[in-house]
Design an enzyme around this catalytic site. Structure first.
Site, short mmCIF file in Angstrom:
data_model
loop_
_atom_site.label_atom_id
_atom_site.label_comp_id
_atom_site.label_asym_id
_atom_site.label_seq_id
_atom_site.Cartn_x
_atom_site.Cartn_y
_atom_site.Cartn_z
N TYR A 143 6.35 39.11 38.21
CA TYR A 143 7.80 39.36 38.16
C TYR A 143 8.46 39.16 39.53
O TYR A 143 9.68 39.14 39.64
CB TYR A 143 8.09 40.78 37.66
CG TYR A 143 7.69 41.01 36.20
CD1 TYR A 143 7.21 39.97 35.42
CD2 TYR A 143 7.79 42.25 35.63
CE1 TYR A 143 6.83 40.16 34.11
CE2 TYR A 143 7.42 42.46 34.30
CZ TYR A 143 6.95 41.41 33.55
OH TYR A 143 6.58 41.61 32.25
N LYS A 194 -7.45 39.95 33.81
CA LYS A 194 -8.12 38.88 33.07
C LYS A 194 -8.89 38.02 34.07
O LYS A 194 -8.55 36.86 34.32
CB LYS A 194 -7.11 38.07 32.24
CG LYS A 194 -6.87 38.74 30.89
CD LYS A 194 -6.09 37.93 29.91
CE LYS A 194 -6.83 36.75 29.34
NZ LYS A 194 -7.91 37.11 28.40
N ASP A 227 -6.60 41.57 27.15
CA ASP A 227 -6.47 41.36 25.69
C ASP A 227 -7.32 42.36 24.93
O ASP A 227 -6.90 42.94 23.92
CB ASP A 227 -6.81 39.91 25.31
CG ASP A 227 -8.08 39.39 25.97
OD1 ASP A 227 -8.59 40.05 26.90
OD2 ASP A 227 -8.57 38.33 25.54
N ASP A 251 3.37 46.15 31.75
CA ASP A 251 4.60 46.15 30.96
C ASP A 251 4.24 46.16 29.47
O ASP A 251 4.75 46.97 28.68
CB ASP A 251 5.40 44.88 31.32
CG ASP A 251 6.85 44.95 30.87
OD1 ASP A 251 7.23 45.96 30.25
OD2 ASP A 251 7.58 43.99 31.12
N ASP A 255 4.06 49.76 26.81
CA ASP A 255 4.88 49.84 25.59
C ASP A 255 4.01 50.03 24.36
O ASP A 255 4.36 50.77 23.44
CB ASP A 255 5.73 48.57 25.42
CG ASP A 255 7.09 48.72 26.07
OD1 ASP A 255 7.21 49.59 26.97
OD2 ASP A 255 8.02 47.98 25.71
#
Ligand code: NAD
Length: 371
Positions: A143, A194, A227, A251, A255
């Site tokens: 970001y 990852k 994942d 992020d 959530d």
């Protein structure tokens, strides 16, 4: 009551104002019953600040926030500000605070209260008793890292790109927060990246392992690909204690974890910066995850519990008042167990109350617990 605990209160807009007013009743209760006082200063932020001063965050407000031990924040925003220029929008006030205070560690607990087990979309046995902490790096990664942009290509096409870069220092500082959190909890950290496909992930894992070897011997460290972590969060979330991850994965995963608990009105958060070299206290801001909820603002409908739980995090992480933090969290659980519910968490057989009724229920539970 005089105090050297300096707290800046920024209610903001919409239901932020209502849940903060309710929160201040808990502050008063602690002063009266536990001799725990705070030196409170209050100011406007977001749309309210724009209405008064033409800017969502005044320099004076920012300076006060920087000089405080903690900032207690409500929520900002509202449709009446939708047409404002980008830099004047209420949310810019919040983002500027986070950036200027360098709040790089975002703590999002996902706690399922017994009385709300049925509010989750997952089966009760999967989520009952859940209490996990997602720690998201907030100032780096894809970001913010450069290069990023949209370039014109010689073939007439455009190319949009971001960079997921992390330095050793950035990974170490969030890793330290993760180990510290685990020390106050169940002692287990799962580091998520990852590293199977991303170089930033390879470095992330290497730095976390080194840091663990040097500073984290008293906590356990495991690793998981992002994942798989998303899958495990809905399959068996109780396997986790603290999950630490980068900005982008955090992020998404926070959530996902939030939904395990069922309601936006129940979710607190904390954002922490580096510890002050003199006091050892991190710069910190505590806020509910929800926004200003214009659809229910001013109607005594807002659930104040996310705000109360954010306040409990402030007591725990900025002021080391674990007993009082436990008291507030237990009172929230007891108020829910008493069957009182705001509309967002209403269930058959429960009694619907407003912001004021829910606040009273929590204060009554605090009274009972203090006896
Ligand atoms: P929101 O979180 O304000 O509301 C989403 C839905 O959840 C609404 O139906 C609302 O009534 C309900 N809700 C939220 N909190 C609740 C509570 N405590 N009790 C009961 N119901 C609750 O999100 P939104 O509608 O997308 O955004 C509204 C405004 O808030 C926008 O201007 C947005 O930019 C802003 N916003 C601010 C923050 C923040 O200040 N941190 C976060 C998110 C959104």
């Amino acid at each position: 009551m005089a105090s050297n605990r300096k707290v800046m209160v920024l209610p903001g807009d919409g239901i932020g104002v209502e849940v903060m007013a309710a929160n201040l009743q808990l502050v008063d209760w602690l002063a009266k019953h536990k001799s725990l006082a705070f030196d409170i200063s209050e100011d406007q932020v977001g749309g309210a600040a724009y209405d008064s001063y033409g800017t969502p965050l005044r320099d004076e407000t920012l300076a006060d926030a920087m000089a405080s031990d903690a900032v207690l924040f409500g929520a900002v925003g509202g449709p009446q500000y939708d047409e404002l220029a980008f830099e004047l929008k209420p949310e810019r006030g919040l983002l500027a605070l986070r950036k200027e205070m360098d709040l790089f560690a975002n703590l999002r607990p996902a706690i399922v209260f017994d009385a709300l087990v049925d509010a989750s979309t997952l089966k009760p046995d999967v989520v009952s008793g859940l209490n996990i902490m997602i720690l998201r790096e907030l100032c780096g990664g894809s970001y913010f890292a450069e290069p990023r942009g949209i370039d014109d290509q010689p073939n007439g096409q455009k190319k949009g790109y971001d960079t997921n870069a992390y330095s050793t220092r950035e990974i170490e500082r969030i890793g330290r927060v993760a180990f510290d959190l685990a020390r106050k909890r169940d002692g287990r950290v799962t580091s998520v990246e990852k590293s199977n496909v991303m170089m930033s992930g390879v470095l992330w894992r290497e730095v976390m392992n080194n840091l663990h070897e040097q500073e984290g011997g008293d906590v356990s460290l495991g690793h998981m690909y992002a994942d798989n972590c998303a899958m495990q969060l809905v399959r068996n979330p109780k396997q986790f204690d603290v999950i630490v991850t980068d900005n982008l994965f955090g992020d998404l995963l926070s959530d996902c974890a939030a939904m395990l608990t069922g309601s936006l009105g129940m979710l607190p958060s904390a954002s922490l910066g580096a510890p002050d070299p003199d006091t050892g206290l991190p710069k910190a801001m505590y806020e509910p995850v929800h926004g200003s909820a214009p659809d229910i603002a001013g109607q005594n409908l807002a659930n104040p519990l996310a705000q109360f739980l954010s306040f409990a995090m402030m007591l725990r992480y900025s002021f080391g008042q674990a007993a009082e933090a436990d008291l507030v969290e237990k009172a929230v659980a007891d108020a829910l167990a008493s069957g009182k519910r705001t509309g967002d968490i209403m269930a058959p057989g429960c009694e619907q109350v407003g912001t004021d009724g829910m606040t009273r229920a929590v204060l009554e539970a605090m009274n009972a617990l203090a006896r």
